[in-house]
Design a protein around this motif. Structure first.
Motif, PDB file in Angstrom:
ATOM      1  N   UNK A 219       0.651  -1.333   0.019  1.00  0.00           N
ATOM      2  CA  UNK A 219       0.049  -0.080  -0.004  1.00  0.00           C
ATOM      3  C   UNK A 219       0.721   1.378  -0.086  1.00  0.00           C
ATOM      4  N   UNK A 221       4.045   1.328  -1.369  1.00  0.00           N
ATOM      5  CA  UNK A 221       4.454   1.659  -2.928  1.00  0.00           C
ATOM      6  C   UNK A 221       3.164   2.062  -3.734  1.00  0.00           C
ATOM      7  N   UNK A 222       2.135   1.741  -3.469  1.00  0.00           N
ATOM      8  CA  UNK A 222       0.808   2.067  -4.369  1.00  0.00           C
ATOM      9  C   UNK A 222       0.553   3.588  -4.000  1.00  0.00           C
ATOM     10  N   UNK A 225       3.015   5.602  -5.830  1.00  0.00           N
ATOM     11  CA  UNK A 225       2.958   5.438  -7.236  1.00  0.00           C
ATOM     12  C   UNK A 225       1.850   6.450  -7.789  1.00  0.00           C
TER      13      UNK A 225
ATOM     14  N   UNK B  90      -1.519   1.089 -10.990  1.00  0.00           N
ATOM     15  CA  UNK B  90      -0.406   1.560 -10.306  1.00  0.00           C
ATOM     16  C   UNK B  90       0.762   0.872 -11.096  1.00  0.00           C
ATOM     17  N   UNK B  92       4.056   0.949 -11.167  1.00  0.00           N
ATOM     18  CA  UNK B  92       5.116   0.436 -10.552  1.00  0.00           C
ATOM     19  C   UNK B  92       4.934  -0.921  -9.891  1.00  0.00           C
ATOM     20  N   UNK B  93       3.797  -1.195  -9.705  1.00  0.00           N
ATOM     21  CA  UNK B  93       3.233  -2.619  -9.082  1.00  0.00           C
ATOM     22  C   UNK B  93       2.918  -3.590  -9.976  1.00  0.00           C
ATOM     23  N   UNK B 101      -4.197  -4.399  -4.036  1.00  0.00           N
ATOM     24  CA  UNK B 101      -4.433  -3.119  -3.531  1.00  0.00           C
ATOM     25  C   UNK B 101      -5.830  -2.635  -3.675  1.00  0.00           C
ATOM     26  N   UNK B 104      -7.765  -3.787  -0.916  1.00  0.00           N
ATOM     27  CA  UNK B 104      -7.087  -3.327   0.508  1.00  0.00           C
ATOM     28  C   UNK B 104      -8.022  -3.518   1.676  1.00  0.00           C
TER      29      UNK B 104
END
Lengths: 340, 234, 324
Positions: A219, A221-222, A225, B90, B92-93, B101, B104
């Motif tokens: 989360x 990193x998200x 981003x 996202x 980079x994910x 996510x 979540x």
């Protein structure tokens, strides 16, 4: 429109392996220089880099997730170094525990106790500062530079506080002199540096696992981003921010202690001065990119240390600054991309 | 039954007001499309409903409760999810992480839901560890929709899901949206491919200069000569 | 008499700080540029002026620097009535302008906070340069033969009063110039950029050029401040340009007085310098310079949280956005 997007995805696809190519080119260039460089400086640079890395990873996470340059990050390090001094020289000495040198190291086991304690104290402090200052500014949605401005105020106040409590004189952890390890190629390693590297590696791995294996880490990193998408995905930004401060502050506190051990003294300005290599590493790696910050730290640490072979050692911060400016000219988003 | 009801919504950014009192509704199981000229406030309306833009006057009610002053992370828990037009994954994910996510706030059944998403979008299942940023435009749109579906929404809002896609890919995406609707999820769509979108819609709204100008069933709007002339490109 | 001469000394320093505060107001108050390396421009301006006016090194004094200035004439130009003083100020302004151009050119296209990091770096680099390159400005021993304005023409006991006049004249001139600049269409564009960069860009303004011009103008004013400082203290060493008194205090001055408001910038300089020098006479914790250090930081945070406009706040008249 559709062609534009196609082109941009094609470029991005090309650049995914591009990161590896960039890294290989850098390593190759670096390897080319190796024969002309004193090995001792390279090794020393690696140790310095591991301290820069701890600070820079936290700084880049805060930068990416809270979207401001935390100018007080260096002073969080200073705080860590001095709180540990208080624990080692004050509390533990007062209860009569001896702080004899531990194994080959100049410091005793009290420092090992002080590290986690200090980290916890500085983390609590960071959360408190967020609650009093930064959370309000976020709610008001002020310009990011105003938030940085507030962190400048925090930086000044923290340093003032350190000087009020511990004076502005140079101080030191209780230490015993120890033999330096002699390695081939005229490399000399103070045993303390092994400890520094070990702690840095453990923390870096811990952060890596946290960011890639836990829900909160992902989360974080998200949020770094894409903050808006994080909000509409239901990610609780308040919790993410709290964790970011905890991680940033823990890493900064430990980095501060390790820096004090590395340079064998504490001064209140140590953290502020360290901001330049920290930001240089962050910019090099791309803002919000913790792995980039790690790589950036090694480039900055080793280059600025090796530069002392030709340049007056006191120019080290200027070398870090020059590398950063060169990076901004060539690739403003950093070696590995990030929020530009 | 009315799922979502916006009445007299006023909203904007800074000193500019964009919505000057928009009223509209989405009923259970419906597909509703909003069309209108560029800059009429379609995207702002969706952002206001989801809580990214503050409601200055009027109200937004979802399943009977007023949500107009709630933050997005609370609104999505009530079963209203949203796919933005740009930057909707996202990047980079990885694909898998993007879906995680999306889930979540979900407490259980995340694994099964991911499995369902991979059935709906088999393209994604083949590259679970690929970074979302390296996907093609169409795949990215699929991922964005899958991410928003992770919380089993009752109502899914999509902001121009076909933007930047080839005509073939647009058809595919709209087809998927229809499939999703057939599982009982209501859909609120903002689309520039108005004709295709209205064809699959139960109802539609025409938004002009921050106000609802016209409301009718999908086929009626398609057959309205004035609508056709002004908003469907002749 | 003592009080009057103390007041004159106080007013000189406050007036010099007010010059810096005006410069910073162009950066931050008008344009939103975050410069945390004022000390770099401060040092560069002061050293440039000092080197042009200090006599060349004297072998008898074991001085390490190589070049000096203050010759009685250049070519046909007779420099009798302390023209060097004015040349020094001009050169200080130009030197800071050039550095600002270089730094601004690299960073102002990028996100806002890159400028902050770059100014931080340039401040440290300038300090290290003057510390290590002894041949330039005598290293850590410093320059200590910086002449007075008008040299020996003024008796030492009256120098402060004369110099106060000079500082105030420069301050008033700069105030009027900055006031006119910020109220001109140019100043309104700066404000529009600060409020909403995207909108300003969309309305056809070259945001980068405007920011660069503002950054250079602010730096030029800081260079003038540095030059004035050099002829007041008449001793410069790298240690003089500690971030506390050469950067942080100036930020506190602008924030307290009211960023975006030139009168506020000047008022803040006098108020904060008053607090700074005044509190040292108070008993107890205020005597501790470290407490005052802490206070400067706390002051900045408090102003941001409680009264973001400072004492005077931003003038409403400027609050029009560019529509055309």
């Amino acid at each position: 429109m559709s062609t534009l997007q196609n082109i941009s995805t094609r470029i991005r696809r090309k650049w995914a392996p591009g990161h590896t190519i960039v890294l290989i080119v850098i390593l190759a260039v670096a390897a080319g220089f190796l024969p002309f460089v004193k090995m001792g400086l390279v090794v020393n640079g690696v140790f310095l880099a591991s301290i820069i890395a701890l600070g820079a990873i936290g700084l880049t996470l805060i930068y990416g997730i809270l979207d401001f340059a935390n100018v007080a990050h260096g002073d969080y390090m200073t705080m860590g170094a001095y709180v540990a001094l208080f624990i080692v020289a004050g509390v533990i000495a007062a209860i009569g525990a001896e702080s004899q040198g531990l194994g080959p190291f100049t410091f005793g086991y009290p420092l090992l106790i002080a590290i986690p304690l200090t980290a916890a104290i500085v983390a609590l402090g960071a959360i408190a500062l967020d609650a009093v200052i930064y959370r309000r500014l976020r709610n008001w949605r002020v310009n990011t530079a105003v938030v940085s401005m507030a962190s400048l105020g925090v930086a000044i106040a923290l340093r003032g506080l350190v000087q009020i409590i511990w004076s502005s004189d140079t101080q030191n952890y209780p230490r015993e002199s120890r033999q330096v390890f002699h390695l081939p190629m005229d490399v000399r390693i103070p045993p303390d540096n092994i400890f520094i590297a070990l702690v840095a590696v453990i923390l870096a791995v811990a952060v890596y696992l946290l960011l890639t294996r836990t829900k909160m880490g992902k989360a974080m990193r998200a949020t770094a981003d894409n903050p808006d998408l994080a909000l509409v995905s239901g990610i609780e930004t308040a919790r993410v921010i709290r964790w970011t401060w905890v991680i940033g502050a823990v890493l900064a506190a430990v980095a501060g202690i390790l820096l004090a051990v590395f340079q064998a003294h504490l001064v209140p300005i140590m953290g502020w001065k360290f901001l330049i290599p920290l930001f240089a590493a962050v910019v090099l790696g791309g803002i919000g990119n913790p792995y980039g910050a790690l790589a950036g730290a090694f480039i900055i640490g080793v280059t600025s240390e090796v530069s002392t072979q030709w340049i007056n050692p006191s120019y080290k911060p200027a070398v870090a600054f020059a590398i950063m400016i060169a990076m901004l000219l060539v690739r403003p988003r950093g070696l590995f991309g990030g929020q530009g | 039954m009315t799922l979502l009801e916006a009445s007299g919504v006023v909203a904007g950014y800074g000193e500019t007001q964009i919505l000057h009192g928009v009223s509209m509704a989405v009923n259970q199981g419906e597909v509703v499309t909003i069309i209108g000229p560029n800059g009429c406030g379609k995207s702002t309306l969706l952002k206001t409903i989801i809580g990214l833009v503050r409601v200055r006057a009027g109200s937004v009610a979802f399943r009977g409760t007023d949500i107009s002053s709630r933050p997005p992370e609370q609104i999505v828990r009530t079963g209203l999810c949203y796919v933005p037009q740009t930057a909707n994954v996202f990047s980079s994910l990885t694909i898998l992480e993007n879906l995680e996510m999306g889930a979540f706030v979900r407490n259980s059944g995340q694994g099964e839901r991911i499995g369902e998403m991979f059935q709906l979008f088999p393209d994604l299942a083949r590259r679970t560890d690929q970074k979302a940023g390296s996907l093609s435009g169409g795949q990215r749109q699929m991922l964005a929709i899958a991410r928003a579906l992770m919380l089993d929404p009752v109502l899914l809002m999509l902001d121009e899901p076909s933007a930047g896609l080839s005509p073939a890919m647009t058809g595919l995406v709209l087809e998927r949206i229809k499939d999703i609707n057939e599982t009982g999820v209501a859909v609120l769509l903002v689309e520039q491919n108005a004709r295709e979108a209205l064809q699959m819609s139960h109802r539609g709204y025409i938004l002009v200069a921050g106000e609802t100008r016209l409301e009718d069933t999908g086929p009626q709007l398609l057959n309205n000569p004035e609508v056709a002339r002004l908003y469907l490109g002749g | 008499m003592d009080i009057i001469s103390y007041a004159a000394g106080f007013a000189i320093m406050a007036g010099i700080y007010a010059v810096f505060s005006l410069g910073l107001n162009i950066h931050w108050g008008a344009t939103g540029l975050f410069n945390i390396g004022i000390a770099g421009f401060f040092a560069l301006g002061a050293y440039t002026a000092a080197l042009l006016t200090t006599q060349p090194p004297d072998p008898m004094l074991f001085e390490d620097f190589t070049f000096g200035g203050n010759w009685s004439e250049i070519g046909f130009l007779d420099l009798g009535i302390d023209l060097w003083f004015f040349l020094g100020i001009a050169a200080a302004a130009i030197a800071c302008g050039i550095i600002a151009l270089a730094i601004g050119y690299v960073t102002l296209r990028l996100r806002d906070d890159y400028l902050a990091i770059a100014t931080l770096g340039i401040a440290e680099t300038v300090r290290l340069f003057f510390l290590n390159e002894k041949w330039v400005a005598n290293g850590s021993k410093g320059l200590y033969r910086i002449p007075k304005f008008l040299g020996d023409l003024v008796s030492p006991e009256n120098y402060d009063y004369i110099y106060l006049g000079v500082v105030l004249a420069v301050l008033v001139a700069l105030f009027i110039a900055v006031e006119l600049a910020l109220k001109s269409p140019w100043g309104r564009v700066l404000r529009a950029i600060r409020e909403d960069e995207v909108a300003a860009e969309a309305s056809g303004k070259n945001v980068f050029n405007f920011k660069l011009q503002a950054f250079i103008l602010g730096a030029v004013i800081m260079g003038i401040g540095g030059a004035l400082f050099a002829h007041n203290v008449r001793f410069l060493a790298p240690i003089t340009f500690d971030p506390l008194l050469a950067t942080f205090v100036i930020w506190a001055m602008l924030m307290v007085g009211g960023s975006g408001n030139n009168r506020g910038a000047i008022l803040g300089a006098f108020a904060v310098w008053g607090i700074w020098t005044g509190t040292q006479f108070l008993p107890g914790i205020f005597e501790d310079p470290n407490f005052r250090f802490f206070m400067i930081g706390a002051l900045i945070v408090t102003v941001i949280l409680i009264r973001p406009g400072g004492i005077l706040g931003e003038e409403r008249r400027m609050a029009q956005t560019v529509k055309d």
